[in-house]
Design a protein around this motif. Structure first.
Motif, PDB file in Angstrom:
ATOM      1  N   SER A 319      42.291  47.848  59.958  1.00 13.29           N
ATOM      2  CA  SER A 319      41.623  48.697  58.980  1.00 13.29           C
ATOM      3  C   SER A 319      42.494  49.888  58.593  1.00 13.29           C
ATOM      4  N   LEU A 320      42.310  50.353  57.362  1.00 10.74           N
ATOM      5  CA  LEU A 320      43.036  51.529  56.891  1.00 10.74           C
ATOM      6  C   LEU A 320      42.617  52.753  57.695  1.00 10.74           C
ATOM      7  N   GLU A 321      41.352  52.847  58.052  1.00 11.51           N
ATOM      8  CA  GLU A 321      40.901  53.981  58.837  1.00 11.51           C
ATOM      9  C   GLU A 321      41.544  53.986  60.216  1.00 11.51           C
ATOM     10  N   GLY A 322      41.754  52.797  60.805  1.00  7.51           N
ATOM     11  CA  GLY A 322      42.443  52.725  62.085  1.00  7.51           C
ATOM     12  C   GLY A 322      43.868  53.234  61.986  1.00  7.51           C
ATOM     13  N   ARG A 323      44.529  52.923  60.890  1.00 14.30           N
ATOM     14  CA  ARG A 323      45.886  53.406  60.674  1.00 14.30           C
ATOM     15  C   ARG A 323      45.899  54.925  60.519  1.00 14.30           C
ATOM     16  N   ARG A 324      44.926  55.437  59.796  1.00 10.62           N
ATOM     17  CA  ARG A 324      44.869  56.882  59.593  1.00 10.62           C
ATOM     18  C   ARG A 324      44.606  57.608  60.903  1.00 10.62           C
ATOM     19  N   ARG A 325      43.750  57.063  61.740  1.00 10.26           N
ATOM     20  CA  ARG A 325      43.479  57.704  63.027  1.00 10.26           C
ATOM     21  C   ARG A 325      44.752  57.762  63.874  1.00 10.26           C
ATOM     22  N   TYR A 326      45.492  56.647  63.914  1.00 11.38           N
ATOM     23  CA  TYR A 326      46.739  56.643  64.689  1.00 11.38           C
ATOM     24  C   TYR A 326      47.705  57.687  64.158  1.00 11.38           C
ATOM     25  N   TRP A 327      47.870  57.749  62.852  1.00 14.41           N
ATOM     26  CA  TRP A 327      48.838  58.665  62.248  1.00 14.41           C
ATOM     27  C   TRP A 327      48.427  60.120  62.464  1.00 14.41           C
ATOM     28  N   ARG A 328      47.141  60.441  62.281  1.00 13.22           N
ATOM     29  CA  ARG A 328      46.688  61.811  62.509  1.00 13.22           C
ATOM     30  C   ARG A 328      46.918  62.227  63.962  1.00 13.22           C
ATOM     31  N   ARG A 329      46.628  61.334  64.883  1.00 12.03           N
ATOM     32  CA  ARG A 329      46.821  61.650  66.301  1.00 12.03           C
ATOM     33  C   ARG A 329      48.288  61.891  66.606  1.00 12.03           C
ATOM     34  N   LEU A 330      49.172  61.055  66.022  1.00 12.97           N
ATOM     35  CA  LEU A 330      50.605  61.229  66.240  1.00 12.97           C
ATOM     36  C   LEU A 330      51.067  62.581  65.709  1.00 12.97           C
TER      37      LEU A 330
END
Length: 377
Positions: A319-330
Motif C-alpha cells: 500500500s502507498l500508506e505503508g510506504r509513507r509510514r516507512y519513509w516518515r519513520r526513516l
C-alpha cells in the motif's frame, strides 16, 4: 546487445529506483543494484558501458541513456528537442529515439532542451512531439527549472503535464537555496508526482524516495552532485564547497539521511571516532574517512549501496500508506540522529542541522525549527 521486451516504458519504470551515473561507474553499480534497480547512463560511451553490464555482469535490470540535451540549449516552442546530438547532420526525433533503442536501451528518453519556468509553449510542443511518435517505448524527458514548482505556476504546470498520455521523467534544474523556495519546491513536487499520472523524478537526490512515497512512478538518484540536478544552460557546474580548499567528496551519511562533504565530517568529529558504515561496500569504514580525490568513486558507490537498501524497504509494502509510514519513520529517525551526533561531538552549538527538506519529508505535523523563518503549513 539484444533488446528485451518489457511491455512498454511504463513497465520499464514502474516501482524502480535507478542510479543516474557516468558510464565509468556502470559495472560497479550493476553489481550493487540487483534486478529490482536500474541504470540511467549519461556521458561518454554509455553504449559500451551498458554492453559490459549485460555481458560481464549479467545485469538484467533496465538501462536507459540520458543524452543530457538540456545542459546545452534552452527549449522553445519551435525547437523543444535537440536533434543534433554529436552528429554533423541533424536527426529527426524519431531517429534519435530509435537510435537509443537500437543501442540497447529498454526505453528511450527524448532529447528535450531545458524548459525555463513559465514557458508553457515549449512544454506543450515537447508533449506534442513525444506523443506524436505514437510509441509505447518513449519517455518524455522534462528538464524543468525548479521555478515551475512555485505557488504561482504549480497548478497550471500540473494541468498541462497531466494531459500528456505518455510516461514523463521530470528533472529539476536551477538553484533552490532560499528557504521559501525550498519549501515551495518540496510541496510543489509532492503535488506534481501525486497528481500527474505516469510521472517519474530523475536526476535527483533523496527527494526521489520521497516522491516514490507520494505515488511517483519511478526515480533516478544521481551518483554525484552534478547528476542530482540539471545544470541550466550557461551556468557552470558547481564543484568543491564553500571552502574552496575542500576537495573531498560528498558522502551520504546513513544515520542522517543527508549528504555531507567528507572534509566537513572529518572536521566536525576531529579526534573523536566517527560512526562506521555497515553498507555492503564499506564494511565498517568510518563515514568521516572519505577525504581524498581517490575516495570519490568509493563515496559514490557507498551512497548507492546505502540508498538501494532504503529503496527496497520503501517499495516492499503493497500500500502507498505503508510506504509513507516507512519513509516518515526513516526521516524522523534521521532528525533525531542529528541531535545524537551533536552530543557525540560535544558541540556547544548544533553543527549537524537537519535540512529543511528532511523536516518536510518527516511529515507536515513535524514543525520546522524555530530558527527558520519559513514554516510548514
Amino acid at each position: 546487445m539484444g533488446k528485451r521486451p518489457r511491455g512498454g516504458a511504463v513497465a520499464v519504470l514502474a516501482d524502480r529506483v535507478f542510479a543516474h551515473a557516468r558510464p565509468s561507474d556502470a559495472s560497479d553499480l550493476a553489481a550493487l543494484m540487483g534486478t529490482e534497480g536500474g541504470l540511467v547512463l549519461t556521458g561518454a560511451n554509455p553504449v559500451r558501458a551498458a554492453r559490459r553490464c549485460r555481458e560481464e555482469q549479467a545485469f538484467d535490470g533496465p538501462i536507459l541513456f540520458d543524452v543530457a540535451a538540456a545542459e546545452g540549449k534552452v527549449a522553445t516552442r519551435e525547437r523543444p528537442f535537440d536533434e543534433s546530438g554529436d552528429q554533423l547532420v541533424e536527426l529527426t526525433l524519431e531517429e534519435r529515439v530509435q537510435g537509443q533503442i537500437d543501442a540497447g536501451a529498454d526505453a528511450a528518453l527524448t532529447p528535450t532542451r531545458y524548459l525555463r519556468a513559465g514557458d508553457f509553449g515549449a512544454v506543450e510542443a515537447a508533449i506534442e512531439g513525444a506523443v506524436g511518435l505514437g510509441r509505447d517505448d518513449v519517455i518524455l524527458s522534462l528538464p524543468m527549472d525548479v521555478g515551475w514548482l512555485a505557488t504561482g505556476l504549480i497548478d497550471k504546470t500540473i494541468g498541462v503535464l497531466a494531459q500528456a498520455s505518455i510516461p514523463k521523467a521530470v528533472m529539476l534544474g536551477g538553484r533552490r537555496n532560499p528557504p521559501q523556495r525550498v519549501m515551495d519546491g518540496a510541496f510543489g513536487l509532492r503535488r506534481l508526482v501525486a497528481e500527474v499520472p505516469d510521472v517519474a523524478l530523475f536526476r535527483t537526490d533523496l527527494a526521489g524516495l520521497d516522491a516514490l512515497a507520494q505515488g511517483c512512478l519511478a526515480a533516478s538518484i544521481g551518483t554525484s552532485g552534478a547528476l542530482r540536478h540539471v545544470v541550466p544552460p550557461g551556468e557552470a557546474v558547481a564543484y568543491g564547497s564553500a571552502n574552496g580548499d575542500d576537495r573531498s567528496p560528498s558522502v551520504l551519511v546513513p544515520d542522517l539521511l543527508s549528504y555531507v562533504r567528507g572534509g566537513v565530517l572529518a572536521d566536525r568529529f576531529g579526534d573523536r571516532p566517527a560512526p562506521p558504515c555497515r553498507c555492503v561496500r564499506c564494511g565498517g569504514r568510518s563515514v568521516a574517512g572519505f577525504l581524498r580525490q581517490e575516495d570519490w568513486k568509493d563515496a559514490r558507490l557507498h551512497g548507492v549501496a546505502v540508498w538501494t537498501e532504503w529503496a527496497r524497504n520503501l517499495l516492499y509494502p503493497d500500500s502507498l500508506e505503508g510506504r509513507r509510514r516507512y519513509w516518515r519513520r526513516l526521516c524522523r529517525d534521521a532528525i533525531a540522529a542529528h541531535a545524537r551526533y551533536n552530543t557525540s561531538v560535544r558541540a556547544r552549538e548544533p553543527v549537524f542541522v537537519p535540512p529543511d527538506s528532511l523536516w518536510i519529508w518527516a511529515g507536515e505535523d513535524t514543525p520546522l525549527p524555530a530558527r527558520r523563518n519559513s514554516r510548514v503549513p
